[in-house]
Design a protein around this motif. Structure first.
Motif, PDB file in Angstrom:
ATOM      1  N   LEU A 551       0.826  -1.195   0.000  1.00 28.05           N
ATOM      2  CA  LEU A 551       0.000   0.000   0.000  1.00 28.05           C
ATOM      3  C   LEU A 551       0.865   1.251   0.000  1.00 28.05           C
ATOM      4  CD1 LEU A 551      -2.671  -1.234   2.565  1.00 28.05           C
ATOM      5  CD2 LEU A 551      -2.853  -1.187   0.067  1.00 28.05           C
ATOM      6  N   LEU A 552       0.211   2.409  -0.053  1.00 27.46           N
ATOM      7  CA  LEU A 552       0.983   3.647  -0.149  1.00 27.46           C
ATOM      8  C   LEU A 552       1.878   3.845   1.069  1.00 27.46           C
ATOM      9  CD1 LEU A 552       1.424   6.025  -2.072  1.00 27.46           C
ATOM     10  CD2 LEU A 552      -0.258   7.315  -0.736  1.00 27.46           C
ATOM     11  N   VAL A 553       1.433   3.406   2.240  1.00 25.86           N
ATOM     12  CA  VAL A 553       2.257   3.546   3.440  1.00 25.86           C
ATOM     13  C   VAL A 553       3.578   2.802   3.287  1.00 25.86           C
ATOM     14  CG1 VAL A 553       1.202   1.558   4.619  1.00 25.86           C
ATOM     15  CG2 VAL A 553       2.245   3.381   5.967  1.00 25.86           C
ATOM     16  N   ASP A 554       3.599   1.748   2.478  1.00 23.95           N
ATOM     17  CA  ASP A 554       4.816   0.980   2.258  1.00 23.95           C
ATOM     18  C   ASP A 554       5.691   1.593   1.176  1.00 23.95           C
ATOM     19  OD1 ASP A 554       4.023  -1.277   4.041  1.00 23.95           O
ATOM     20  OD2 ASP A 554       2.420  -1.464   2.556  1.00 23.95           O
ATOM     21  N   ALA A 555       5.079   2.367   0.287  1.00 19.80           N
ATOM     22  CA  ALA A 555       5.816   2.937  -0.836  1.00 19.80           C
ATOM     23  C   ALA A 555       6.461   4.275  -0.503  1.00 19.80           C
ATOM     24  CB  ALA A 555       4.890   3.115  -2.036  1.00 19.80           C
ATOM     25  N   VAL A 556       5.878   5.031   0.421  1.00 19.04           N
ATOM     26  CA  VAL A 556       6.369   6.387   0.667  1.00 19.04           C
ATOM     27  C   VAL A 556       7.608   6.372   1.542  1.00 19.04           C
ATOM     28  CG1 VAL A 556       4.066   7.360   0.429  1.00 19.04           C
ATOM     29  CG2 VAL A 556       4.905   6.733   2.711  1.00 19.04           C
ATOM     30  N   SER A 557       8.317   7.478   1.492  1.00 24.16           N
ATOM     31  CA  SER A 557       9.497   7.629   2.328  1.00 24.16           C
ATOM     32  C   SER A 557       9.091   7.793   3.786  1.00 24.16           C
ATOM     33  CB  SER A 557      10.289   8.860   1.872  1.00 24.16           C
ATOM     34  OG  SER A 557      11.319   9.162   2.783  1.00 24.16           O
ATOM     35  N   PRO A 558       9.924   7.315   4.724  1.00 25.57           N
ATOM     36  CA  PRO A 558       9.633   7.555   6.148  1.00 25.57           C
ATOM     37  C   PRO A 558       9.627   9.034   6.505  1.00 25.57           C
ATOM     38  CG  PRO A 558      11.290   5.846   5.882  1.00 25.57           C
ATOM     39  CD  PRO A 558      11.105   6.470   4.539  1.00 25.57           C
ATOM     40  N   GLU A 559      10.280   9.846   5.685  1.00 24.93           N
ATOM     41  CA  GLU A 559      10.334  11.280   5.946  1.00 24.93           C
ATOM     42  C   GLU A 559      10.107  12.029   4.639  1.00 24.93           C
ATOM     43  OE1 GLU A 559      13.197  14.644   8.059  1.00 24.93           O
ATOM     44  OE2 GLU A 559      14.002  12.658   7.610  1.00 24.93           O
ATOM     45  N   SER A 560       9.107  12.885   4.614  1.00 21.21           N
ATOM     46  CA  SER A 560       8.782  13.642   3.417  1.00 21.21           C
ATOM     47  C   SER A 560       9.668  14.874   3.311  1.00 21.21           C
ATOM     48  CB  SER A 560       7.307  14.072   3.442  1.00 21.21           C
ATOM     49  OG  SER A 560       7.068  15.079   2.487  1.00 21.21           O
ATOM     50  N   ASP A 561      10.515  14.905   2.289  1.00 23.00           N
ATOM     51  CA  ASP A 561      11.341  16.092   2.061  1.00 23.00           C
ATOM     52  C   ASP A 561      10.476  17.287   1.714  1.00 23.00           C
ATOM     53  OD1 ASP A 561      13.709  14.704   2.518  1.00 23.00           O
ATOM     54  OD2 ASP A 561      13.928  14.132   0.412  1.00 23.00           O
ATOM     55  N   THR A 562       9.440  17.071   0.918  1.00 24.13           N
ATOM     56  CA  THR A 562       8.564  18.175   0.520  1.00 24.13           C
ATOM     57  C   THR A 562       7.868  18.781   1.734  1.00 24.13           C
ATOM     58  OG1 THR A 562       8.193  17.169  -1.643  1.00 24.13           O
ATOM     59  CG2 THR A 562       6.605  18.832  -0.921  1.00 24.13           C
ATOM     60  N   ALA A 563       7.337  17.942   2.601  1.00 25.71           N
ATOM     61  CA  ALA A 563       6.653  18.454   3.791  1.00 25.71           C
ATOM     62  C   ALA A 563       7.629  19.181   4.708  1.00 25.71           C
ATOM     63  CB  ALA A 563       5.970  17.310   4.536  1.00 25.71           C
ATOM     64  N   ARG A 564       8.845  18.652   4.838  1.00 27.54           N
ATOM     65  CA  ARG A 564       9.836  19.323   5.686  1.00 27.54           C
ATOM     66  C   ARG A 564      10.205  20.682   5.099  1.00 27.54           C
ATOM     67  NH1 ARG A 564      13.791  16.375   4.824  1.00 27.54           N
ATOM     68  NH2 ARG A 564      15.084  17.840   3.655  1.00 27.54           N
ATOM     69  N   ASN A 565      10.412  20.728   3.787  1.00 27.51           N
ATOM     70  CA  ASN A 565      10.754  22.001   3.152  1.00 27.51           C
ATOM     71  C   ASN A 565       9.607  22.995   3.266  1.00 27.51           C
ATOM     72  OD1 ASN A 565      13.306  21.126   2.388  1.00 27.51           O
ATOM     73  ND2 ASN A 565      12.595  20.318   0.435  1.00 27.51           N
ATOM     74  N   PHE A 566       8.367  22.503   3.140  1.00 25.05           N
ATOM     75  CA  PHE A 566       7.216  23.389   3.306  1.00 25.05           C
ATOM     76  C   PHE A 566       7.124  23.900   4.736  1.00 25.05           C
ATOM     77  CE2 PHE A 566       2.711  23.843   4.552  1.00 25.05           C
ATOM     78  CZ  PHE A 566       2.389  24.957   3.778  1.00 25.05           C
ATOM     79  N   ARG A 567       7.397  23.043   5.697  1.00 20.87           N
ATOM     80  CA  ARG A 567       7.363  23.464   7.100  1.00 20.87           C
ATOM     81  C   ARG A 567       8.387  24.579   7.349  1.00 20.87           C
ATOM     82  NH1 ARG A 567       8.029  18.806   9.010  1.00 20.87           N
ATOM     83  NH2 ARG A 567      10.258  18.864   9.488  1.00 20.87           N
TER      84      ARG A 567
END
Length: 679
Positions: A551-567
């Motif tokens: 599922l998507l939870v298995d495919a995504v990175s443990p840490e979102s670079d995009t979300a961190r950069n947006f934060r």
């Protein structure tokens, strides 16, 4: 209209992100490598990588060095597209490597891993006391290659480098989920690239015993589901690792975490049996019987076989999470404890550890155990691996035990690289004497395999483990997280050039979920969500050893670079320090995320693997709508009403809860915008 415009908006956002990223990247220290070296002096000019690189060895020579050269040249070609070949000739050598002498035949903790690298406009020299330093120096040289307007170059630099800790490890759990050999080989390649030097191979668990035993064949015949490594395969892994300066240490967990051993040999256990391979996750009651001499006779023969297979001086005996419940229910064991003045289960386990330590030592090895084996009478020779924390590390060292830290380095928990990076093996060692500190040998990242398979494990290991590798290699004062993240992005690309397919695997999994539909909307969602942290995932959905990890939870990175950069971007907007370009980027992101829910609906309706994503997709739409309202208020200098701000923050608190076993990681940045807009 929304779906058709999505790719162009996504490209525009990506281009703007790249522009901002590159601007900030070049403002950092000139050396964009990981781990950072102990000492580096930058000079003017650079060496051009314009053709084949002749490499000449002087001093000590061995076949392992030649193979390291071949790997280096192959990686140069992969990184640059400039053909390389081992027989390249030139009027003078381009790279001269001098090796002072051999390292130990069986790699040792105390082996010298230092090197000195000098790059000038006209050539490169690498000097090291042993082949280990040569291999590390070649990895540094490979990372120094950069693409400039004039072509591929290596900056002129002098580097004197050596690791801060001699024990820099990665533990891979092959017991719960069997991990394929090709993944293990690629993992060893990644370890070489990041200068990790200990591969801790967890080979037995409640869910499977994973290594062929010729002395006790039922261990795999009945306890592995047919998924195990032959002894020949293990020898090949050990040889492959040694070629890369990596020690291999096996772990056979006992007295607990051993149910798979009891399936074929129930007399080892403390309960009546029968036993079956465990399909669930958790801590279970079965444990070896420490009171029977037959247990130690079995282990003596088992250790004789396994210590002969693994040449390293250390041998891991586990020792963690034995709850003692089978011991408590066994009247014969309770009587034994009374007769031998063993007051509780901890004392019985300490007795077991002492007996096991004697057997391991008899076969020429140094035993390692997890925190639980440390008791007042635990022999000083037993090394401790701490999952309990820095205080436990300091306590072990103070009591004279060599010790390594794994607490804080559990990469299976999907925590951010910054959190791992902030943990230091010496974090609680201020009160220790220099002699006591010398017992702290380093640390190990650990990847327990309940929630990973051979398909997904590399995306959990990399690239965050490179940040842990830097913590264990580089000087203690190398702590700048912003610099770490920028260099980690480069290290991630380097790992892919050197053969790790984790990014491609994630992309392929997303395509599979998309089921033939346009995968762009799914990728937008994937770019800003993360798996739950720590041990929350099993609480959100039941899993066992047969659960698909697709599922998507298995495919995504443990840490979102995009979300961190947006934060980070949102924080600058909230503080009033963001540029107009950064405001524009924030708006583009928020519009993209708001509109993505409509674009994703065809995939959600056509794919069983995507169906569960409806709530998290709507979640992203709702949070982004709130974010745009806040951004409008900030830019128009029209603060939100207090009631509106409070209402939106309450809504965001709801939206940050997991949906589809995923976290919407845009929420913290949007919360910062709403808070700023309410002032």
């Amino acid at each position: 209209m929304i779906a058709s415009s999505l790719p162009s908006r996504l490209s525009a956002v990506a281009a703007l992100s790249a522009s901002l990223f590159c601007t900030s990247l070049h403002a950092q220290a000139p050396l964009q490598i990981m781990p950072l070296p102990a000492h580096a002096t930058i000079a003017s000019g650079s060496f051009a990588v314009a053709g084949p690189l002749p490499v000449v060895f002087t001093g000590y020579k061995e076949p392992r060095l030649e193979r390291a050269r071949q790997r280096f040249l192959a990686n140069v070609a992969s990184r640059t597209g400039v053909p390389q070949w081992a027989t390249a000739l030139a009027s003078a050598p381009v790279i001269t490597i001098h090796t002072g002498g051999p390292s130990a035949t069986v790699q040792q903790v105390a082996d010298d891993e230092s090197y000195k690298l000098q790059v000038t406009r006209s050539g490169i020299t690498l000097d090291a006391p042993t082949p280990l330093g040569v291999m590390h120096g070649l990895q540094t040289l490979l990372q120094l290659i950069e693409l400039t307007p004039t072509g591929f170059t290596i900056p002129a630099v002098t580097i004197d480098d050596a690791p801060r800790f001699p024990w820099r490890g990665l533990m891979v759990d092959s017991g719960r989920h069997f991990i394929s050999l090709d993944v293990l080989y690629r993992t060893l390649d990644g370890m070489e690239a990041t200068k990790l030097n200990v591969f801790h191979w967890h080979l037995s668990e409640n869910q499977g015993f994973r290594l062929e035993s010729k002395a006790f064949p039922l261990l795999t015949e009945k306890g592995s589901d047919g998924l195990y490594y032959t002894q020949q395969q293990a020898k090949e892994v050990i040889a492959y690792a040694r070629d890369r300066g990596i020690r291999v240490i096996p772990e056979f967990d006992m007295p607990g975490h051993a149910t798979a051993m009891f399936v074929g040999y129930p007399d080892l256990a403390s309960g009546p049996g029968p036993y079956t391979i465990e399909r669930q996750w958790g801590i279970f009651d079965p444990a070896m019987d420490p009171t029977r001499e037959s247990t130690y006779k079995f282990l003596d023969k088992f250790f004789a076989e396994m210590t002969a297979l693994f040449p390293d001086a250390y041998f891991h005996i586990g020792g963690d999470e034995c709850n003692g419940k089978e011991w408590d229910r066994n009247p014969r064991i309770q009587e034994y404890m009374r007769a031998h003045n063993l007051k509780d289960d901890a004392a019985l386990q300490a007795y077991f550890t002492t007996r096991v330590q004697e057997l391991v030592t008899k076969h020429g090895k140094i035993p390692i155990g997890w925190d639980e084996v440390l008791q007042p009478n635990t022999p000083k020779q037993v090394m401790i691996q701490s999952w309990r924390g820095q205080e436990s590390v300091a306590d072990s060292a103070k009591r004279g035990h060599n010790v390594i830290l794994s607490s804080g380095y559990y990469i299976d928990l999907s925590e951010p690289a910054s959190q791992h990076y902030a943990v230091d093996p010496l974090g609680k060692a201020a009160s220790l004497t220099p002699e006591e500190k010398s017992h702290i040998l380093g640390g190990e990242a650990t990847i327990w395999s309940e929630m990973v398979t051979s398909e997904t494990i590399e995306g959990r290991i990399w690239p965050r483990t490179a940040a842990i590798a830097e913590r264990l290699w580089s000087p203690q004062d190398v702590t700048d997280q912003a610099s770490m993240y920028k260099r980690l992005a480069i290290a991630a690309q380097t790992l892919t050039w050197q053969g790790s397919p984790y990014l491609a695997t994630s992309s392929n999994m997303i395509d599979r979920i998309a089921n033939g539909k346009d995968s762009a909307p799914l990728r937008v969602l994937a770019s800003v969500v993360e798996p739950p942290k720590e041990y929350a995932r099993p609480d959100l959905k039941p899993y066992d050893s047969s659960s698909p990890m697709n599922l998507l939870v298995d495919a995504v990175s443990p840490e979102s670079d995009t979300a961190r950069n947006f934060r980070d971007l949102a924080a600058r907007i909230a503080s009033g320090t963001a540029s107009p370009a950064e405001h524009a980027q924030a708006r583009q992101w928020l519009i993209l995320w708001r509109d993505n829910d409509a674009a994703l609906q065809p995939t959600i309706s056509s794919s069983a693997l995507a169906a569960e994503l409806a709530p998290i997709s709507r979640n992203l739409h709702d949070s982004s709508t709130i974010g745009l309202t806040a951004l409008d208020a900030i830019e128009q200098k029209k603060p939100l009403a207090s009631a509106t701000s409070s209402q939106q923050l309450a809504a965001l608190k709801t939206l940050e809860a997991p949906q589809a076993v995923l976290l919407n990681q845009t929420v913290p940045g949007i919360e910062a915008l709403v808070t700023a807009a309410g002032h």
